[in-house]
Design a protein around this motif. Structure first.
Motif, PDB file in Angstrom:
ATOM      1  N   GLU A  78       0.812  -1.219   0.000  1.00 47.53           N
ATOM      2  CA  GLU A  78       0.000   0.000   0.000  1.00 47.53           C
ATOM      3  C   GLU A  78       0.844   1.266   0.000  1.00 47.53           C
ATOM      4  N   TYR A  79       2.176   1.149  -0.117  1.00 42.44           N
ATOM      5  CA  TYR A  79       3.020   2.341  -0.137  1.00 42.44           C
ATOM      6  C   TYR A  79       2.618   3.281  -1.277  1.00 42.44           C
ATOM      7  N   ALA A  80       2.373   2.718  -2.449  1.00 50.00           N
ATOM      8  CA  ALA A  80       2.012   3.537  -3.603  1.00 50.00           C
ATOM      9  C   ALA A  80       0.685   4.244  -3.372  1.00 50.00           C
ATOM     10  N   GLU A  81      -0.266   3.561  -2.723  1.00 53.73           N
ATOM     11  CA  GLU A  81      -1.565   4.168  -2.441  1.00 53.73           C
ATOM     12  C   GLU A  81      -1.407   5.332  -1.468  1.00 53.73           C
ATOM     13  N   GLU A 108       7.609   8.126   7.207  1.00 54.79           N
ATOM     14  CA  GLU A 108       8.607   7.115   6.833  1.00 54.79           C
ATOM     15  C   GLU A 108       8.249   6.467   5.498  1.00 54.79           C
ATOM     16  N   VAL A 109       6.970   6.142   5.321  1.00 50.37           N
ATOM     17  CA  VAL A 109       6.515   5.524   4.076  1.00 50.37           C
ATOM     18  C   VAL A 109       6.691   6.497   2.909  1.00 50.37           C
ATOM     19  N   LEU A 110       6.322   7.743   3.110  1.00 51.50           N
ATOM     20  CA  LEU A 110       6.408   8.731   2.035  1.00 51.50           C
ATOM     21  C   LEU A 110       7.859   9.033   1.653  1.00 51.50           C
ATOM     22  N   ALA A 111       8.762   8.872   2.612  1.00 50.24           N
ATOM     23  CA  ALA A 111      10.175   9.146   2.338  1.00 50.24           C
ATOM     24  C   ALA A 111      10.894   7.946   1.730  1.00 50.24           C
ATOM     25  N   PHE A 112      10.232   6.795   1.719  1.00 51.48           N
ATOM     26  CA  PHE A 112      10.889   5.571   1.248  1.00 51.48           C
ATOM     27  C   PHE A 112      11.153   5.654  -0.257  1.00 51.48           C
ATOM     28  N   GLU A 113      12.332   5.211  -0.649  1.00 49.95           N
ATOM     29  CA  GLU A 113      12.693   5.154  -2.061  1.00 49.95           C
ATOM     30  C   GLU A 113      13.102   3.739  -2.422  1.00 49.95           C
ATOM     31  N   GLY A 114      12.844   3.363  -3.648  1.00 47.08           N
ATOM     32  CA  GLY A 114      13.190   2.019  -4.078  1.00 47.08           C
ATOM     33  C   GLY A 114      11.990   1.088  -4.015  1.00 47.08           C
ATOM     34  N   VAL A 115      12.270  -0.188  -4.015  1.00 44.04           N
ATOM     35  CA  VAL A 115      11.227  -1.214  -3.989  1.00 44.04           C
ATOM     36  C   VAL A 115      11.171  -1.830  -2.599  1.00 44.04           C
ATOM     37  N   PRO A 116      10.033  -1.732  -1.902  1.00 47.30           N
ATOM     38  CA  PRO A 116       9.959  -2.290  -0.550  1.00 47.30           C
ATOM     39  C   PRO A 116       9.989  -3.810  -0.572  1.00 47.30           C
ATOM     40  N   GLU A 117      10.464  -4.376   0.525  1.00 52.25           N
ATOM     41  CA  GLU A 117      10.435  -5.827   0.661  1.00 52.25           C
ATOM     42  C   GLU A 117       8.984  -6.308   0.667  1.00 52.25           C
ATOM     43  N   PRO A 118       8.721  -7.465   0.050  1.00 50.72           N
ATOM     44  CA  PRO A 118       7.341  -7.971   0.038  1.00 50.72           C
ATOM     45  C   PRO A 118       6.811  -8.164   1.464  1.00 50.72           C
ATOM     46  N   ASP A 119       5.521  -7.946   1.627  1.00 50.10           N
ATOM     47  CA  ASP A 119       4.897  -8.145   2.930  1.00 50.10           C
ATOM     48  C   ASP A 119       4.954  -9.617   3.340  1.00 50.10           C
ATOM     49  N   VAL A 120       5.207  -9.844   4.596  1.00 52.80           N
ATOM     50  CA  VAL A 120       5.082 -11.185   5.153  1.00 52.80           C
ATOM     51  C   VAL A 120       3.702 -11.256   5.798  1.00 52.80           C
ATOM     52  N   VAL A 121       2.800 -11.940   5.150  1.00 48.86           N
ATOM     53  CA  VAL A 121       1.414 -11.964   5.614  1.00 48.86           C
ATOM     54  C   VAL A 121       1.031 -13.377   6.045  1.00 48.86           C
ATOM     55  N   PRO A 122       0.147 -13.490   7.023  1.00 51.82           N
ATOM     56  CA  PRO A 122      -0.263 -14.813   7.484  1.00 51.82           C
ATOM     57  C   PRO A 122      -1.160 -15.511   6.470  1.00 51.82           C
ATOM     58  N   VAL A 123      -1.109 -16.820   6.460  1.00 53.47           N
ATOM     59  CA  VAL A 123      -2.102 -17.603   5.722  1.00 53.47           C
ATOM     60  C   VAL A 123      -3.408 -17.514   6.503  1.00 53.47           C
TER      61      VAL A 123
END
Length: 242
Positions: A78-81, A108-123
């Motif tokens: 959701e960083y892009a959103e 922090e999110v708005l200042a982030f540059e590059g490609v974020p690490e994929p989310d680790v989400v629960p099954v």
């Protein structure tokens, strides 16, 4: 507008898409039993649980059973959103409120540059996915067509019974579908026609909200379909095709 019986107006296209997805989901969910409904295919799953057995910090529900919900954060997906919301004029304070995070986290999110690490989400279990959809559509209806007063987290009485969960779920889905079907062109373009508080609905034209609801329904039902396939393979001892 119609072409050979097919609606091509904006709302008609979205409703036709939803109706087809609903019918496919109805067929796919036939025969769902209680054990499969609550099946946890791996350790650490999110599901619905008795209140006293909740394992996540923000599990919610008005009754004896609650749905797992983790700590508040902005996921990488959701960083892009968030960037879009900020670019569109939404304040950092409002974004933080919507995501239930600090303004420092938004910055922090708005200042982030590059490609974020994929989310680790629960099954998540079939029960969780159905309960999540049920809660979302109940809240969307209440905060668009209802009294806009009740907490969306208190609208659905979750149940371990697959048959009862589905009965209640389809009733909520069909009520939402009927109400959306009566929306006017002017209302489709109205920003804030939906005031659903968990998301960007108050800042979006309603046509965008409807499209998002379709996406939410379709992608979670696809996940449920895969879980049903895995349950069947587990139950029959089916292996990898040779």
């Amino acid at each position: 507008m119609e072409t050979d019986g097919v609606r091509t107006d904006r709302l008609g296209a979205l409703l036709d898409q939803f109706d087809q997805a609903r019918e496919m989901a109805r067929v796919r969910l036939e025969g769902l039993g209680d054990e499969e409904h609550l099946w946890e295919p791996v350790a650490g799953c999110w599901s619905i649980r008795r209140r006293e057995e909740a394992v996540t910090p923000r599990a919610y529900g008005p009754g004896a059973w609650v749905i797992d919900k983790g700590a508040a954060d902005i996921p990488a997906s959701e960083y892009a959103e968030v960037a879009r919301q900020a670019a569109g004029g939404m304040t950092i304070e409002k974004i933080a409120e919507d995501w239930s995070v600090s303004t420092a986290r938004v910055e922090e999110v708005l200042a982030f540059e590059g490609v974020p690490e994929p989310d680790v989400v629960p099954v998540t279990t079939i029960a969780w996915r159905l309960a999540h959809l049920h809660s979302c559509f109940a809240g969307e209806w209440e905060w668009t067509f209802g009294g806009r007063r009740r907490d969306p987290h208190e609208l659905v009485d979750f149940t371990p019974s697959a048959s009862l969960a589905l009965e209640r779920f389809w009733a909520t889905i069909d009520r939402w579908r009927e109400s959306v079907g009566a929306v006017t062109e002017e209302q489709l373009d109205t920003v804030g026609f939906s005031q659903y508080p968990y998301g960007s609905d108050p800042d979006d034209p309603y046509i965008t909200v409807v499209a998002g609801a379709n996406l939410e329904f379709i992608h979670h039902m696809a996940e449920i379909a895969v879980l049903r396939d895995l349950w069947r393979a587990r139950s029959t001892g089916a292996g990898t095709p040779g």
